[in-house]
Design a protein around this motif. Structure first.
Motif, mmCIF file in Angstrom:
data_model
loop_
_atom_site.group_PDB
_atom_site.id
_atom_site.type_symbol
_atom_site.label_atom_id
_atom_site.label_comp_id
_atom_site.label_asym_id
_atom_site.label_seq_id
_atom_site.Cartn_x
_atom_site.Cartn_y
_atom_site.Cartn_z
ATOM 1 N N MET A 241 0.916 -1.407 -0.079
ATOM 2 C CA MET A 241 -0.017 0.209 0.115
ATOM 3 C C MET A 241 0.907 1.414 0.105
ATOM 4 O O MET A 241 1.961 1.343 0.344
ATOM 5 N N GLY A 242 0.219 2.478 -0.443
ATOM 6 C CA GLY A 242 0.955 3.738 -0.170
ATOM 7 C C GLY A 242 0.525 4.036 1.254
ATOM 8 O O GLY A 242 -0.866 3.393 1.660
ATOM 9 N N GLY A 243 0.727 5.471 1.453
ATOM 10 C CA GLY A 243 0.475 5.858 2.774
ATOM 11 C C GLY A 243 -1.122 6.013 2.990
ATOM 12 O O GLY A 243 -1.508 5.607 4.099
ATOM 13 N N GLY A 244 -1.658 6.640 2.096
ATOM 14 C CA GLY A 244 -3.184 7.022 2.275
ATOM 15 C C GLY A 244 -3.976 5.755 2.149
ATOM 16 O O GLY A 244 -5.055 5.606 2.769
ATOM 17 N N ASP A 245 -3.492 4.523 1.394
ATOM 18 C CA ASP A 245 -4.223 3.612 1.431
ATOM 19 C C ASP A 245 -4.621 2.746 2.726
ATOM 20 O O ASP A 245 -5.448 1.965 2.925
ATOM 21 N N ALA A 246 -3.757 2.995 3.665
ATOM 22 C CA ALA A 246 -3.839 2.309 4.834
ATOM 23 C C ALA A 246 -4.705 3.248 5.881
ATOM 24 O O ALA A 246 -5.009 2.564 6.896
ATOM 25 N N LEU A 247 -5.186 4.212 5.551
ATOM 26 C CA LEU A 247 -5.974 5.287 6.499
ATOM 27 C C LEU A 247 -7.451 4.674 6.857
ATOM 28 O O LEU A 247 -7.743 4.413 7.927
ATOM 29 N N PRO A 248 -8.048 4.078 5.944
ATOM 30 C CA PRO A 248 -9.544 3.421 6.149
ATOM 31 C C PRO A 248 -9.091 2.425 7.032
ATOM 32 O O PRO A 248 -10.040 2.048 8.129
ATOM 33 N N GLY A 249 -8.066 1.674 7.067
ATOM 34 C CA GLY A 249 -7.912 0.445 8.142
ATOM 35 C C GLY A 249 -7.500 0.866 9.475
ATOM 36 O O GLY A 249 -7.879 0.305 10.497
ATOM 37 N N LEU A 250 -6.876 2.103 9.541
ATOM 38 C CA LEU A 250 -6.924 2.694 10.789
ATOM 39 C C LEU A 250 -7.803 3.227 11.479
ATOM 40 O O LEU A 250 -8.497 2.959 12.636
ATOM 41 N N PHE A 251 -8.927 3.845 10.610
ATOM 42 C CA PHE A 251 -10.231 4.393 11.113
ATOM 43 C C PHE A 251 -10.972 3.153 11.385
ATOM 44 O O PHE A 251 -11.840 3.475 12.465
ATOM 45 N N GLY A 252 -10.971 1.949 10.659
ATOM 46 C CA GLY A 252 -11.853 1.045 11.211
ATOM 47 C C GLY A 252 -11.475 0.128 12.261
ATOM 48 O O GLY A 252 -12.179 -0.734 12.673
ATOM 49 N N GLY A 253 -10.185 0.442 12.562
ATOM 50 C CA GLY A 253 -9.892 -0.265 13.820
ATOM 51 C C GLY A 253 -9.104 -1.612 13.421
ATOM 52 O O GLY A 253 -8.614 -2.616 14.472
ATOM 53 N N LYS A 254 -9.093 -1.761 12.218
ATOM 54 C CA LYS A 254 -8.081 -3.057 11.778
ATOM 55 C C LYS A 254 -6.695 -2.769 12.102
ATOM 56 O O LYS A 254 -5.905 -3.931 12.176
#
Length: 429
Positions: A254-267
């Motif tokens: 992933m690129g940096g921004g790609d990982a943000l949804p997983g951070l927001f979702g608690g993954k």
């Protein structure tokens, strides 16, 4: 030879201008000088800040007008190269220090040493000037930089009971590995490493453990050598992904921004990202998401990190070098540097700007970033000729395979050093 030709051409141009009475200006019919400033600002706040500063300059300098030109980070190197070759380069050039070496050695950029005002020279630390110094000349003014930090889900962090690190008492790399295991649970990883581009991240964080990888000899030539310090960061990431499974394997591509949804979702409990990613967190996080900014882990060299600051340079062919540097000095006055830093969500390099009270607030992690500024160093490969080829052909696939578990540390070392030295040797004959 090229530099000689360019110098002769510049002298001829200057003579022609003198003979026509233009006195160093390009001189429109009204004798007013126009400077083209190519900016790579892309976020709305940053574009607005740059355009507003250009507007303020133009209002107070009727004889030297600055024309704002929008550039793009995606194509800046090739675009500038084409501009230089076509004698159409902008006068003031926005870029990053790790992109300057070839342009500096190629004679395309002006050596700024005799042009820079003392105020600006003194305000920016020597460690930052080193990022834009090549072969003894200074070819850009470093003005914005960003450390890599950990952006963490506050609720998960608090619930786990782990010690929360601070710049004064960061996690060690060993403790970081222990923490990510503790933060890992059903459906959740302790950390996600978005390593689509793994090389600069690995090298820059590796400085914290004393890793240098690139070693310059007394003859000026650079060779690659890998000791235990160079392996601390790669081994930590490798073990998190492949041994204790506290890091998400799917995030490696992933690129940096790609990982943000997983951070927001608690993954993911944490994601290591550049400081400027805070803006995306603010803009994209769901309502109620609580987050915090933590320093990256420290090693034997403390919190040291490599950075490649954003820079402002002047084209060697510009007939208005003096006016171009005066504009740069205006743009980088402390108050203006703060405006640019806030627009890009990055840190100013200038000491006076960095002391601005508005950057010392805990809000959105500003104070954590400022506390790391003193630990930022020139990126390890900053001035190494042949680095782009080594990165693309050798290091990127080697790190990707190591992090995925496809090769071991011995094979990683062999490729980075043995294969890498063959690449560098071709550039240093």
């Amino acid at each position: 030879m090229r530099a000689v030709v360019r110098t002769a051409a510049a002298a001829a141009t200057a003579l022609a201008l003198l003979l026509t009475g233009c006195g160093g200006g390009d001189g429109g019919a009204d004798g007013r000088i126009t400077i083209r400033f190519q900016s790579l600002a892309w976020q709305k706040e940053s574009v607005d800040a740059n355009k507003q500063l250009v507007k303020e300059w133009n209002a107070s300098h009727p004889d030297v007008r600055v024309q704002y030109v929008q550039g793009s980070w995606d194509s800046v190197h090739d675009q500038l190269l084409t501009s230089f070759e076509g004698d159409e380069a902008p006068d003031v050039i926005h870029d990053a220090s790790d992109d300057l070496a070839d342009f500096a050695y190629g004679g395309y950029l002006a050596d700024l040493r005799t042009l820079l005002p003392g105020r600006l020279t003194a305000d920016i630390p020597q460690r930052s000037w080193r990022t834009s110094t090549f072969d003894g000349g200074v070819y850009g003014v470093p003005f914005l930089q960003e450390p890599r930090v950990l952006i963490a889900n506050t609720k998960i962090l608090k619930a786990s009971g782990v010690r929360v690190p601070t710049p004064e008492k960061p996690w060690s790399w060993t403790e970081f590995g222990q923490v990510t295991k503790k933060l890992t649970g059903k459906g959740r990883y302790g950390v996600a490493w978005p390593l689509k581009e793994p090389v600069s991240v690995t090298l820059n964080l590796g400085l914290s453990a004393g890793g240098e990888l690139f070693h310059r000899g007394a003859d000026g030539k650079v060779t690659l050598a890998m000791d235990d310090g160079d392996l601390v960061v790669p081994r930590t990431i490798h073990d998190q992904v492949n041994t204790d499974h506290s890091a998400a394997r799917t995030a490696l591509g992933m690129g940096g921004g790609d990982a943000l949804p997983g951070l927001f979702g608690g993954k993911y409990a944490m994601v290591p990202l550049g400081f400027s990613y805070r803006q995306q967190v603010v803009e994209q996080a769901p309502k109620g998401f609580e987050w915090t900014v933590l320093p990256a882990p420290a090693g034997s060299a403390g919190l040291a990190q490599g950075v490649s600051p954003q820079t402002l340079s002047v084209a060697e062919d510009s007939p208005h070098k003096k006016e171009a540097v005066e504009f740069i000095d205006f743009l980088l006055r402390p108050a203006n540097m703060v405006r640019l830093a806030k627009g890009d969500w990055m840190l100013p390099t200038g000491k006076e700007a960095l002391a601005d009270p508005s950057l010392h607030t805990a809000d959105r992690g500003w104070a954590t970033g400022v506390a790391l500024a003193g630990a930022l160093r020139s990126a390890p490969a900053q001035s190494v000729r042949g680095y782009p080829e080594w990165k693309d052909k050798v290091a990127t696939p080697a790190y990707q395979e190591y992090y995925s578990g496809a090769i071991d540390a011995a094979e990683l070392r062999k490729r980075l050093v043995k294969d890498g030295n063959r690449v560098l040797a071709r550039y240093q004959r």
